[in-house]
Design an enzyme around this catalytic site. Sequence first.
Site, PDB file in Angstrom:
ATOM      1  N   GLU A  94      81.578   1.917 -32.793  1.00  0.00           N
ATOM      2  CA  GLU A  94      82.614   2.946 -32.803  1.00  0.00           C
ATOM      3  C   GLU A  94      83.523   2.664 -33.978  1.00  0.00           C
ATOM      4  O   GLU A  94      84.015   1.543 -34.117  1.00  0.00           O
ATOM      5  CB  GLU A  94      83.453   2.792 -31.529  1.00  0.00           C
ATOM      6  CG  GLU A  94      83.380   3.919 -30.550  1.00  0.00           C
ATOM      7  CD  GLU A  94      84.343   3.672 -29.404  1.00  0.00           C
ATOM      8  OE1 GLU A  94      85.560   3.730 -29.638  1.00  0.00           O
ATOM      9  OE2 GLU A  94      83.857   3.378 -28.291  1.00  0.00           O
ATOM     10  N   ASP A 107      96.839   4.113 -27.887  1.00  0.00           N
ATOM     11  CA  ASP A 107      96.541   2.751 -28.326  1.00  0.00           C
ATOM     12  C   ASP A 107      97.704   1.795 -28.190  1.00  0.00           C
ATOM     13  O   ASP A 107      98.855   2.149 -28.422  1.00  0.00           O
ATOM     14  CB  ASP A 107      96.076   2.778 -29.783  1.00  0.00           C
ATOM     15  CG  ASP A 107      94.676   3.338 -29.897  1.00  0.00           C
ATOM     16  OD1 ASP A 107      93.772   2.799 -29.236  1.00  0.00           O
ATOM     17  OD2 ASP A 107      94.483   4.323 -30.633  1.00  0.00           O
TER      18      ASP A 107
END
Lengths: 269, 397
Positions: free
Chosen positions: A49, A60
């Site tokens: 990824e 995040d």
Amino acid sequence: MNRLDDTFQRLKAEGQKALIAYIMAGDPSLQETEALVLAMEKSGADIIELGVPFSDPIADGPVIQKAAERALRSGTTLRKILRTVASLRSKTQVPLVLMAYYNSIYAMGEAAFCRLAVEAGVDGVIVPDMPPEEAGPLETAAVQAGLKTIFLLAPTSTPARRAMVAKRSRGFLYYVSLTGITGAKLTNLEEVRRNVTKIRQAADVPVAVGFGIATPQDAAQVAGIADGVIVGSAIVRQVGEHAHDSGLPERVGQFVRSLKAAMAALPAA
Amino acid sequence: MQQLPDHHGRFGAYGGRYVPETLMPAILELEQAYEKVRRDRAFQAEFADYLKRFVGRPTSLYYAERLTKRLGGAKIYLKREDLCHTGAHKINNSIGQVLLARRMKKQRVIAETGAGQHGVATATAAAMFGMACVVYMGTEDMERQSLNVFRMRLLGATVTGVEAGSRTLKDAINEAMRDWTTNVRTTNYILGSVLGPHPYPMMIRDFQSVIGREVRKQILTEEGTLPDYLVACVGGGSNSIGLFHAFLKDRHVKMVGVEAGGLGVESGKHAARFAGGRPGVLHGTMTYLLQDDDGQVNLTHSVSAGLDYAAVGPEHSFYHDAGRIQYTSVTDDEALAAFDLLARDEGIMPALESAHAVAEVVKLAPRLKKKQVIIVNLSGRGDKDVQQVARIKGVTL
């Protein structure tokens, strides 16, 4: 068939689970990203990824936020990432998935993004701030171009949402192991097991688990539950700490090898 | 005009719900809970009662006679939201959302704040109802609004500084969304402006639209006619939509939203989204956004922390494109001059945010006839800005 489906089928036949390794593209530079992808593949990563850095990554935690800041400082853009993927495609056939916030894709235009991504050799895309309710335009363009749209489920997802996402996710389905952001600590393995079991019953595609998987032990435990194990912040932290070492790809490769070894040692569920 | 937003939370092309899956169930739950109380007379009566007895509503509509004479044009009225408890319109929304959080049995609320007014308002509402409250604030804003930081702490809230990015409102919202994602089962996120995913832009507009409803009655009493112009500053856009909403169907009432021009739009250091932005997605909503070619959100600048934000409420984007509301911007210097002017002519120190609206009136009023009427929303008072104004003027306190 395509690289994602091929990989999951091959692993299934071998009685193995997929190790999905995340790095932030352009951290510390796109050149290093290329070297890191190759080193991680050699060390046992089955799918890679690539994070597309965004200025405001709401899903995040601090480790990936800082990686995004480093990547943006090094001049990384989505177009440059696609050039890096194209360059990688002459060297490897490892499945590559982009993780991009929606505005990065919207700014390029959904149709242009999907076409250019497939041309470069990208296999799938994960958009953490795009629930299925808002995915229509991207899904249409992705189907046309042959790009897999990978959706997410979370511990808070209701049965109705589980059913909807299970039918719509392509390539694989991303189960977020905890209510929180990337880099948090995984605490409730039993809840993960219960939810993944339910999702696997409903899903047409393999189910991979991410968030909170930091050590070889974590990876082995989750491999006993799901079809794929996604490791992000723990790898990104290694990249951050050794960004200026000459042996960065080898360092990170070593860590990836330890994850894969722990997963392989465990008999498949 | 159709009912906006539609059931997908869209104002035409704008709005929507661009949030992580972890938050989707919470957003849907909030929407359902809000739809219920929206039609619930007991809730609306309770809300109105707190606005009256705790906030001090209705706020007055004040004829600014000396300012009108000085500018020599239209009659200028000030909607005195600066007289609300805690010093700004923000408390209208905080009370509404905290009441809703109580109905939803949430024990903890979080908020973001730029100028500190929404943080103070939410800390106040949380204190009144005995709820835990955490406020996220960029460290740059904490510095320029240190008085409000202390006020929030006095009210029992935890103020958490955010070091990331530009260390302003945008980064505070990022961090609040991360907290919400982590604590979604116990916590309601009390967003401060008509931003974010559906149902926030609709819900916050509804809670703030009391401003325009009052103004409508007040001006009909004072002048016997509707105003020619409504003017308000636009950060996220809650005080402006709150004033405008009751007049949207009155086609002859012109509306002007004033953005932060910072050092001038041509300098690139500003927060004028309609002059310098294009549609994009930030913090869960599709709207006009200051961004680069690659979709990265630009850093903004304004002397006013409350206007210093890269996106604007999606409903504003809709009315911008539809031509119903006109958007303009004034610079830091123009806003500071208006701050001085209102203090000296009217004995009222406006918040630096509201001073932007006053600065637009300074340009607009002389161009209008004396029988015409402008209503400007004085969304907050300037006490919080006194230290910063002193700093800018080079005065040591």
